[in-house]
Scaffold this motif. Structure first.
Motif, PDB file in Angstrom:
ATOM      1  N   GLY A  35      -1.263  -6.213   4.308  1.00  0.00           N
ATOM      2  CA  GLY A  35      -2.176  -5.227   4.859  1.00  0.00           C
ATOM      3  C   GLY A  35      -3.303  -5.875   5.636  1.00  0.00           C
ATOM      4  N   GLU A  44       5.097  -4.408  18.331  1.00  0.00           N
ATOM      5  CA  GLU A  44       3.961  -3.710  17.739  1.00  0.00           C
ATOM      6  C   GLU A  44       4.378  -2.283  17.398  1.00  0.00           C
ATOM      7  OE1 GLU A  44       0.278  -5.895  20.005  1.00  0.00           O
ATOM      8  OE2 GLU A  44       1.051  -4.039  20.874  1.00  0.00           O
ATOM      9  N   ARG A  79      -4.515   0.169   4.879  1.00  0.00           N
ATOM     10  CA  ARG A  79      -3.728  -0.947   5.402  1.00  0.00           C
ATOM     11  C   ARG A  79      -2.794  -1.509   4.323  1.00  0.00           C
ATOM     12  NH1 ARG A  79      -6.721  -4.177   9.812  1.00  0.00           N
ATOM     13  NH2 ARG A  79      -6.165  -5.976   8.540  1.00  0.00           N
ATOM     14  N   PHE A  94       5.936  -8.038   8.280  1.00  0.00           N
ATOM     15  CA  PHE A  94       5.200  -6.897   8.818  1.00  0.00           C
ATOM     16  C   PHE A  94       3.748  -7.060   8.411  1.00  0.00           C
ATOM     17  CE2 PHE A  94       3.099  -2.905   7.883  1.00  0.00           C
ATOM     18  CZ  PHE A  94       3.378  -2.095   8.971  1.00  0.00           C
ATOM     19  N   PHE A  95       2.827  -6.830   9.341  1.00  0.00           N
ATOM     20  CA  PHE A  95       1.414  -6.852   8.959  1.00  0.00           C
ATOM     21  C   PHE A  95       0.615  -5.860   9.795  1.00  0.00           C
ATOM     22  CE2 PHE A  95       1.793 -10.228  12.121  1.00  0.00           C
ATOM     23  CZ  PHE A  95       0.684 -10.060  12.941  1.00  0.00           C
ATOM     24  N   THR A  96      -0.490  -5.403   9.206  1.00  0.00           N
ATOM     25  CA  THR A  96      -1.390  -4.515   9.928  1.00  0.00           C
ATOM     26  C   THR A  96      -2.376  -5.387  10.699  1.00  0.00           C
ATOM     27  OG1 THR A  96      -2.892  -4.335   8.047  1.00  0.00           O
ATOM     28  CG2 THR A  96      -1.178  -2.663   8.239  1.00  0.00           C
ATOM     29  N   ALA A 136       1.476  -1.567   4.168  1.00  0.00           N
ATOM     30  CA  ALA A 136       2.284  -2.763   3.870  1.00  0.00           C
ATOM     31  C   ALA A 136       3.222  -2.490   2.699  1.00  0.00           C
ATOM     32  CB  ALA A 136       1.384  -3.961   3.584  1.00  0.00           C
ATOM     33  N   THR A 173      -4.000  -9.364   8.751  1.00  0.00           N
ATOM     34  CA  THR A 173      -3.373 -10.342   9.632  1.00  0.00           C
ATOM     35  C   THR A 173      -3.386 -11.691   8.927  1.00  0.00           C
ATOM     36  OG1 THR A 173      -4.167  -9.135  11.562  1.00  0.00           O
ATOM     37  CG2 THR A 173      -3.453 -11.402  11.916  1.00  0.00           C
ATOM     38  N   ALA A 198       5.335  -8.326   3.697  1.00  0.00           N
ATOM     39  CA  ALA A 198       4.372  -7.458   4.372  1.00  0.00           C
ATOM     40  C   ALA A 198       2.986  -7.667   3.800  1.00  0.00           C
ATOM     41  CB  ALA A 198       4.787  -5.995   4.223  1.00  0.00           C
ATOM     42  N   THR A 222      -2.632  -0.785  14.774  1.00  0.00           N
ATOM     43  CA  THR A 222      -1.584  -1.543  15.452  1.00  0.00           C
ATOM     44  C   THR A 222      -1.023  -2.542  14.451  1.00  0.00           C
ATOM     45  OG1 THR A 222      -2.696  -1.322  17.581  1.00  0.00           O
ATOM     46  CG2 THR A 222      -1.043  -3.073  17.387  1.00  0.00           C
ATOM     47  N   CYS A 223       0.245  -2.381  14.144  1.00  0.00           N
ATOM     48  CA  CYS A 223       0.934  -3.268  13.206  1.00  0.00           C
ATOM     49  C   CYS A 223       1.912  -4.127  13.996  1.00  0.00           C
ATOM     50  CB  CYS A 223       1.683  -2.456  12.156  1.00  0.00           C
ATOM     51  SG  CYS A 223       0.627  -1.319  11.249  1.00  0.00           S
ATOM     52  N   ARG A 224       2.314  -5.233  13.423  1.00  0.00           N
ATOM     53  CA  ARG A 224       3.317  -6.073  14.070  1.00  0.00           C
ATOM     54  C   ARG A 224       4.408  -6.412  13.071  1.00  0.00           C
ATOM     55  NH1 ARG A 224      -1.445  -7.620  16.053  1.00  0.00           N
ATOM     56  NH2 ARG A 224      -1.711  -7.288  18.273  1.00  0.00           N
TER      57      ARG A 224
END
Length: 149
Positions: free
Chosen positions: A30, A138, A7, A41-43, A11, A32, A28, A64-66
């Motif tokens: 790794g 996502e 993760r 961006f985060f995992t 990032a 939430t 970013a 699932t990343c956002r």
């Protein structure tokens, strides 16, 4: 595979995107985060399929990343998100993340995995995170690697 390390490496790869002039650098994580500094961006969620090969030789992660973008100007925010979600170009998350695959025959993510692929984008919509509204999407990333490590 060590999930936390994978993760974090995703990032790190995401941070390499080049955003247009005048836009803040992509942050970013790794994990939430409690709150985000956009664009971010985060995992997020992780699904694990164990034992895809004999002797714990292969596990598969679906992460699932956002990516969340501020909404100060709806059109500009969506244009930035479009650039991040494009399949190519300096702001492309797909290009940045898949660059971490390494060269032919090299392990991905600096040795943490055998291979990875950003498979799809979904959920292009408004997200609420820590009480703040963002436009985002996502990204579904598949990572394969040794299940014994």
């Amino acid at each position: 595979m060590q999930i936390a390390a994978v993760r974090a490496a995703l990032a790190d790869a995401a941070r390499t995107v080049q955003l247009p002039a005048g836009v803040r650098k992509l942050t970013a994580t790794g994990y939430t985060p409690d709150s985000v500094s956009e664009p971010h961006f985060f995992t997020g969620e992780v699904s694990v399929d164990f034992d895809k090969a004999m002797g714990r030789a292969l596990d598969e992660l679906e992460i699932t990343c956002r990516v969340l973008v501020g909404r100060g100007d709806d059109r500009a925010a969506q244009q930035l998100l479009d650039a991040l979600l494009s399949g190519a170009g300096p702001a492309s998350l797909k290009a940045a993340i898949e660059a971490a695959r390494g060269g032919p025959g090299e392990p991905a993510l600096g040795g943490l995995a055998h291979d990875l692929r950003l498979e799809r984008v979904q959920g292009y919509r408004w997200y609420e995170h820590a009480g703040v509204q963002y436009v985002g999407a996502e990204l579904i990333i598949r990572v394969i690697g040794d299940g014994r490590s």
